[in-house]
Write a protein that holds these residues in place. Structure first.
Motif, short mmCIF file in Angstrom:
data_model
loop_
_atom_site.label_atom_id
_atom_site.label_comp_id
_atom_site.label_asym_id
_atom_site.label_seq_id
_atom_site.Cartn_x
_atom_site.Cartn_y
_atom_site.Cartn_z
N PHE A 40 0.95 -1.50 -0.22
CA PHE A 40 0.01 -0.11 0.30
C PHE A 40 0.61 1.00 0.62
CE2 PHE A 40 -3.05 -2.90 1.00
CZ PHE A 40 -4.04 -2.53 1.02
N ASP A 41 0.58 2.17 -0.86
CA ASP A 41 0.97 4.10 -0.70
C ASP A 41 0.94 4.33 0.80
OD1 ASP A 41 0.27 3.58 -2.83
OD2 ASP A 41 -0.99 4.59 -3.59
N GLY A 42 2.41 4.62 1.25
CA GLY A 42 2.67 5.35 2.44
C GLY A 42 3.60 4.05 3.57
N HIS A 45 8.26 0.91 1.32
CA HIS A 45 7.97 -0.69 0.42
C HIS A 45 9.53 -1.47 0.25
CE1 HIS A 45 4.60 1.42 -1.81
NE2 HIS A 45 4.21 0.83 -0.40
N GLY A 73 5.09 -1.58 -10.74
CA GLY A 73 4.75 -2.20 -9.64
C GLY A 73 5.84 -2.76 -8.39
N GLN A 74 5.32 -3.32 -7.39
CA GLN A 74 5.59 -3.78 -6.29
C GLN A 74 6.29 -5.49 -7.23
OE1 GLN A 74 6.91 -2.66 -3.99
NE2 GLN A 74 5.30 -1.18 -4.47
N GLU A 158 1.52 -7.46 -4.83
CA GLU A 158 0.83 -6.13 -4.93
C GLU A 158 -0.69 -7.02 -4.83
OE1 GLU A 158 2.03 -3.35 -7.62
OE2 GLU A 158 1.28 -4.35 -9.15
N PHE A 161 -2.61 -5.02 -3.19
CA PHE A 161 -3.18 -3.92 -3.30
C PHE A 161 -3.77 -3.60 -5.04
CE2 PHE A 161 -0.91 0.68 -4.76
CZ PHE A 161 -1.86 1.05 -3.88
N ASP A 164 -2.13 -4.09 -10.23
CA ASP A 164 -2.54 -3.53 -10.55
C ASP A 164 -1.38 -3.19 -12.63
OD1 ASP A 164 -4.12 -1.62 -9.86
OD2 ASP A 164 -2.78 -0.20 -9.17
#
Length: 458
Positions: A40-42, A45, A73-74, A158, A161, A164
């Motif tokens: 998640f953002d914030g 990572h 992405g991740q 991800e 999350f 994406d």
């Protein structure tokens, strides 16, 4: 097609090999749980990177060719071992990222320090989905250099999350991950002691709705009684989303009846933790309400905190909505229907703005054919003669529809390690260790039976 020359391990050999590997598998699971890989953002990572590296190391230990991949992405991890001559290839999916822990005061122990209590292993990701990764690893370790099928492990980074970048990754690596069977270890079983194959999942649409009645806050005494405040207006709007029985009242959403499994109300009430005297919402069988009908929830509201709220009419208020879509519905059409409903039911002429967040397709799986027969046989053996059931899931795994579209000839088996008490996504997530042992055995047996089924077809 050439016939396999490597003898497939017998059931007793597989059972003994899995039992031999379980202590090491659990130790590695605990090491994974200690990594707070939140996409998640914030969040930091770098922990997701650590998690991917740890998974890559585990797969290299199983003699797979391994690489870490990403597409904006991740990181995801792909590990591959080519099939013996004449044998099918099986894609094993899981994800290494986890949900945020939320309010830590609600956890009985540190969410990233695995602890065993009463036969369950507690920790964030212990069930969802690091145990899914380790079930794959357990099966590979059990076979060692006698693996009877080709395998491709795709461990996403991800999923929690929103996946994406998953579709781009699948497309980019399409040829190397193409398989005859796809095992998605991100669901669960019907009950402790009762295995299941997931054959349908709901889709999802998440969005925000903001209501505005004023261009600035005003005195509640000087203007109240004639001017609507935004919170009351929002509450009135949200109340239109359900009828008096609690059924979703948005015109245009798909829903049907006909789930094949009964869900005893007393069991469901206990598993949900429903408060004393609180009634169920909706009509029809519990399984219809969970699997084949839409559901709509208000996930959060932006408004002044009660301890800080002045005596003023709130000019704007915002809510996050989540709609779970029945199989057969289309997320884009569902979002349009929800938006139209919210705009048409705006109380007192309030300004209503709807903002899209994300969506995902529902899916239905035709669970027939020799590979599904192999899976049911493996489950029946691992659970000491208990037949698996075909169940729906109210949650969403949108990328299954992507797998169906990209690999239409592959048998897709949706399995998992969770049980009704796992509390995935919530505080005190846990894994039933006895069931985990059965899952590991079932997956190893499944690979052997898939190999045998593939050999018979050739």
């Amino acid at each position: 097609m050439p016939v396999m020359t490597t003898p497939i391990m017998s059931e007793s050999e597989v059972r003994a090999a899995v039992e031999r590997e379980l202590p090491g598998v659990r130790a590695d699971l605990e090491r994974l749980v200690r990594i707070p890989g939140i996409a998640f953002d914030g969040f930091d990572h770098s922990h997701v990177e650590r998690s991917a590296e740890a998974v890559a190391e585990l797969l290299r230990g199983c003699d797979l060719d391994v690489k870490i991949v990403r597409r904006g992405g991740q990181p995801a991890v792909i590990g591959k071992k080519v099939a013996p001559p004449g044998a099918p290839t099986v894609l094993l999916y899981a994800h290494h990222d986890v949900q945020p822990v939320g309010d830590r005061s609600l956890w009985e122990s540190d969410p990233f320090e695995p602890v065993e209590r009463d036969g369950r292993l507690y920790g964030r990701g212990a069930a969802d989905d690091k145990a899914g990764i380790m079930a794959h690893v357990a099966a590979l370790r059990a076979f060692g250099d006698r693996l009877p099928v080709g395998v491709v492990l795709f461990i996403e980074g991800e999923e929690e999350f929103g996946s994406d970048s998953l579709e781009q990754l699948l497309e980019e690596h399409r040829e190397e991950i193409a398989s005859d069977v796809i095992v998605i270890a991100d669901s669960g079983n019907w009950d402790i002691g009762v295995p299941a194959l997931t054959t349908s999942l709901r889709g999802i649409v998440n969005c925000f709705v903001e209501v505005r009645t004023l261009d600035h806050a005003v005195h509640s005494g000087m203007f109240g009684g004639a001017v609507p405040d935004a919170l009351t207006t929002l509450a009135k709007l949200l109340a239109t989303l359900h009828d008096d029985a609690g059924n979703v009242a948005v015109e245009g959403l798909v829903g049907r009846e006909g789930a094949s499994v009964d869900y005893p109300e007393d069991r469901f009430r206990a598993e949900a933790g429903l408060g004393t005297g609180v009634e169920f919402i909706g009509t029809g069988r519990i399984t219809d309400r969970l699997w084949t009908k839409p559901a709509l929830a208000v996930l959060g509201i932006d408004a002044p905190a009660t301890g800080e709220a002045p005596n003023a009419l709130v000019p704007a208020a915002k809510a996050k909505l989540s709609v779970r879509l029945a199989p057969g519905d289309d997320p884009k059409k569902a979002y349009a229907a929800l938006t139209a409903h919210l705009e048409q039911h705006a109380p007192w002429g309030a300004q209503v703005a709807v903002t899209f967040e994300h969506d995902g397709d529902p899916c239905v799986i035709d669970a027939t054919g020799p590979m599904f027969d192999a899976a049911r046989s493996a489950f029946r053996t691992a659970w000491d003669g208990t037949d698996p059931i075909d169940m729906g899931v109210g949650g969403s795994i949108p990328f299954i529809a992507t797998f169906q579209e990209m690999f239409p000839r592959a048998a897709i088996l949706v399995t998992g390690v969770e049980d009704p008490y796992s509390r995935a996504h919530g505080p005190n997530e846990s894994l039933h260790l006895g069931e985990f042992a059965r899952v590991c055995l079932a997956e190893a047996l499944l690979l052997a039976k898939v190999a045998a089924a593939g050999a018979n077809r050739s």
